[in-house]
Write a protein that holds these residues in place. Structure first.
Motif, short mmCIF file in Angstrom:
data_model
loop_
_atom_site.label_atom_id
_atom_site.label_comp_id
_atom_site.label_asym_id
_atom_site.label_seq_id
_atom_site.Cartn_x
_atom_site.Cartn_y
_atom_site.Cartn_z
N LYS A 20 2.70 6.20 7.67
CA LYS A 20 3.48 7.43 7.63
C LYS A 20 2.97 8.38 8.70
CE LYS A 20 5.72 10.23 4.10
NZ LYS A 20 5.74 10.67 2.70
N SER A 21 3.87 9.15 9.30
CA SER A 21 3.47 10.02 10.41
C SER A 21 2.71 11.24 9.91
CB SER A 21 4.70 10.47 11.20
OG SER A 21 5.45 11.42 10.47
N LEU A 22 1.94 11.85 10.83
CA LEU A 22 1.19 13.05 10.47
C LEU A 22 2.15 14.18 10.11
CD1 LEU A 22 -1.72 13.14 13.08
CD2 LEU A 22 -1.48 11.81 10.98
N GLY A 23 3.30 14.21 10.76
CA GLY A 23 4.29 15.23 10.43
C GLY A 23 4.82 15.08 9.02
N GLU A 24 5.08 13.84 8.61
CA GLU A 24 5.57 13.59 7.25
C GLU A 24 4.52 13.97 6.22
OE1 GLU A 24 8.37 9.80 7.13
OE2 GLU A 24 6.57 9.43 8.34
N GLU A 155 10.11 10.46 -1.75
CA GLU A 155 10.43 11.84 -1.35
C GLU A 155 9.47 12.86 -1.95
OE1 GLU A 155 14.49 12.52 -2.32
OE2 GLU A 155 15.28 11.10 -0.84
N ASN A 156 8.81 12.48 -3.04
CA ASN A 156 7.84 13.39 -3.67
C ASN A 156 6.46 13.27 -3.07
OD1 ASN A 156 7.27 10.84 -4.58
ND2 ASN A 156 7.14 11.37 -6.74
N ASP A 157 6.36 12.62 -1.86
CA ASP A 157 5.09 12.44 -1.17
C ASP A 157 4.11 11.61 -1.98
OD1 ASP A 157 3.80 12.77 1.25
OD2 ASP A 157 2.60 14.45 0.54
N LYS A 158 4.65 10.68 -2.75
CA LYS A 158 3.84 9.73 -3.50
C LYS A 158 4.14 8.32 -3.00
CE LYS A 158 1.81 12.16 -6.94
NZ LYS A 158 0.39 12.06 -7.35
N ILE A 159 3.15 7.45 -3.11
CA ILE A 159 3.33 6.06 -2.73
C ILE A 159 4.18 5.36 -3.79
CG2 ILE A 159 2.16 3.88 -2.27
CD1 ILE A 159 -0.34 5.58 -1.52
N GLN A 196 -7.40 7.09 -4.15
CA GLN A 196 -6.07 7.50 -3.68
C GLN A 196 -4.98 6.72 -4.40
OE1 GLN A 196 -5.10 6.86 0.47
NE2 GLN A 196 -3.61 8.51 0.42
N PHE A 197 -5.21 5.44 -4.64
CA PHE A 197 -4.21 4.64 -5.36
C PHE A 197 -4.05 5.11 -6.80
CE2 PHE A 197 -4.94 0.69 -2.48
CZ PHE A 197 -4.18 1.29 -1.50
N LEU A 198 -5.11 5.62 -7.38
CA LEU A 198 -5.01 6.17 -8.73
C LEU A 198 -4.23 7.48 -8.75
CD1 LEU A 198 -8.65 5.58 -10.04
CD2 LEU A 198 -6.59 4.41 -10.84
N GLU A 199 -4.46 8.32 -7.73
CA GLU A 199 -3.91 9.68 -7.75
C GLU A 199 -2.61 9.85 -6.98
OE1 GLU A 199 -7.91 12.35 -8.36
OE2 GLU A 199 -7.24 12.02 -6.31
N ASP A 200 -2.39 9.05 -5.95
CA ASP A 200 -1.25 9.28 -5.06
C ASP A 200 -0.13 8.26 -5.20
OD1 ASP A 200 -2.49 11.48 -4.12
OD2 ASP A 200 -3.08 10.66 -2.18
N VAL A 201 -0.22 7.38 -6.16
CA VAL A 201 0.85 6.40 -6.40
C VAL A 201 1.75 6.92 -7.52
CG1 VAL A 201 1.36 4.07 -7.25
CG2 VAL A 201 -0.48 4.42 -5.59
N ASP A 202 3.04 6.75 -7.35
CA ASP A 202 4.01 7.21 -8.34
C ASP A 202 4.11 6.19 -9.47
OD1 ASP A 202 5.94 8.62 -9.65
OD2 ASP A 202 7.53 8.25 -8.18
N TRP A 203 3.08 6.16 -10.31
CA TRP A 203 3.01 5.18 -11.39
C TRP A 203 4.01 5.49 -12.51
CZ3 TRP A 203 0.45 0.80 -10.64
CH2 TRP A 203 -0.66 0.77 -9.80
N GLY A 204 4.39 6.73 -12.64
CA GLY A 204 5.20 7.11 -13.79
C GLY A 204 4.33 7.13 -15.05
N SER A 205 4.96 7.07 -16.19
CA SER A 205 4.23 7.07 -17.46
C SER A 205 3.95 5.62 -17.87
CB SER A 205 5.06 7.77 -18.54
OG SER A 205 4.38 7.76 -19.77
N LEU A 206 2.68 5.30 -18.12
CA LEU A 206 2.29 3.94 -18.45
C LEU A 206 1.65 3.86 -19.83
CD1 LEU A 206 0.52 2.87 -15.12
CD2 LEU A 206 2.89 2.41 -15.78
N ASP A 207 1.90 2.77 -20.51
CA ASP A 207 1.15 2.47 -21.74
C ASP A 207 -0.19 1.84 -21.39
OD1 ASP A 207 3.18 3.26 -23.72
OD2 ASP A 207 4.32 1.57 -22.95
N PHE A 208 -0.17 0.96 -20.39
CA PHE A 208 -1.40 0.29 -19.95
C PHE A 208 -1.49 0.28 -18.43
CE2 PHE A 208 -0.53 -1.83 -24.04
CZ PHE A 208 -1.75 -1.62 -24.69
#
Length: 342
Positions: A20-24, A155-159, A196-208
């Motif tokens: 992803k670009s620095l501008g994005e 679009e929410n700046d999440k992976i 970063q994968f824990l915090e910046d990924v759009d996991w949604g709501s998970l049971d596990f």
């Protein structure tokens, strides 16, 4: 050069390993061109990424300015205050339960178990995420038919995680330009990527959230125990004595760090010859059960060594989803683990 043109070129640069670009990403804080001096401030907290970007900027503008000054401003949005094993942070508040799958040594089928356990949990109707934390041997995407996918940003700046067989997936294998690209990372960089994968990924709501840990008892295992309230550690071994020796250390690591042990799985337990039906205990017999008794931890079950499990895993088709007999084995293990967690 005009200052606006300079900023435009810097914004067009790609952030290392993210695609992803620095501008994005909005990490270009300030660009100032005065006389023969160019000053740039980047909000980049990863030291390795900052150094790579600084080098690119100097190459771009060194011929126009006698002095190119690049300053690093740490990104303030993420906390890097590490927890402790007995008072861990919760970097995954979106997950009701975190399951860490590990082994004492490599080659015992830990990733195969992680993938099939995650899919089995999804088959039981749960919302499941699978994080491939084995950064130097990231095989999860291949086993789920996601080898050709690459990391994308929403679009929410999440992976955006990969998704197949009812589970969401994130792996460093999705960030590399080619499947055979080696990750020559120091442990601090690997740990930073996993956070970063824990915090910046759009996991949604998970049971596990199932985490496929690297083998052994190193820095990543310790960090995960410090940064997540792990509900259950699941340990994979073979009956072979060498594997049992190593997995004993993994058990003690969980015990010493206060991680509850959900149980032990004996993989490649035996082989049934398809032509004669004769059972062969290639790696020995009963070692996993004896180890579970020795350390007073649950024994979740045995998975035999079969060609079908190997072939379907290599083909990106989890055995629990495509092989009826394997589904029985893996789902029985998943149900035992569920019963201990819910």
């Amino acid at each position: 050069m005009k200052q606006a043109d300079i900023r435009k070129q810097i914004n067009a640069l790609t952030y290392p390993k993210l695609g992803k670009s620095l501008g994005e990403l909005g990490v270009v804080v300030e660009v100032s061109a005065k006389g023969d001096r160019l000053s740039v401030i980047l909000a980049v907290s990863n030291q390795e990424a900052f150094e790579q970007l600084a080098s690119q900027i100097r190459k771009l503008f060194g011929k126009y300015f006698s002095e190119v000054h690049i300053e690093q401003q740490g990104a303030p949005k993420q906390s890097r205050n590490y927890g402790s094993t007995f008072n861990p942070n919760n970097r995954a508040p979106y997950a009701k339960k975190v399951i860490a799958v590990t082994s004492g040594k490599g080659g015992v089928g830990k990733t195969t178990v992680s993938v099939n356990l995650a899919v089995a949990l999804a088959q039981e109707g749960f919302r499941v995420g699978l994080l491939d934390a084995d950064v130097y041997g990231p095989n999860v995407p291949r086993m789920l038919g996601l080898s050709d996918e690459r990391m994308r940003w929403g679009e929410n700046d999440k992976i955006i995680p990969g998704e197949n067989y009812g589970i969401k997936v994130m792996s460093v294998a999705l960030t590399t330009p080619a499947p055979d690209t080696p990750l020559v990372w120091r442990s601090s960089v690997a740990v930073s990527a996993l956070i970063q994968f824990l915090e910046d990924v759009d996991w949604g709501s998970l049971d596990f959230l199932v985490i496929d840990m690297p083998p052994g008892t190193g820095d990543i295992q310790l960090t995960m125990a410090q940064e997540l309230p792990i509900a259950a550690g699941v340990i994979v071994t073979t009956p072979q004595q060498v594997a049992l020796d190593d997995v004993s250390r993994a058990i003690v690591m969980f015990q010493e760090t206060g991680v509850p042990i959900g149980g032990l799985i004996e993989n490649m337990s035996y082989f049934i010859a398809p032509d004669t039906g004769t059972r062969y205990d290639i790696f020995g017999a009963g070692g996993g059960q004896k180890l579970a008794l020795r350390y007073d931890i649950p024994f979740l079950g045995e998975i035999p060594l079969t060609m079908e499990i190997r072939e379907s895993s290599d083909a990106g088709k989890p055995p629990v989803a495509v092989l009826p007999q394997a589904a029985i084995w893996y789902r029985a293990i998943a149900k035992k683990l569920i019963a201990s967690l819910l």
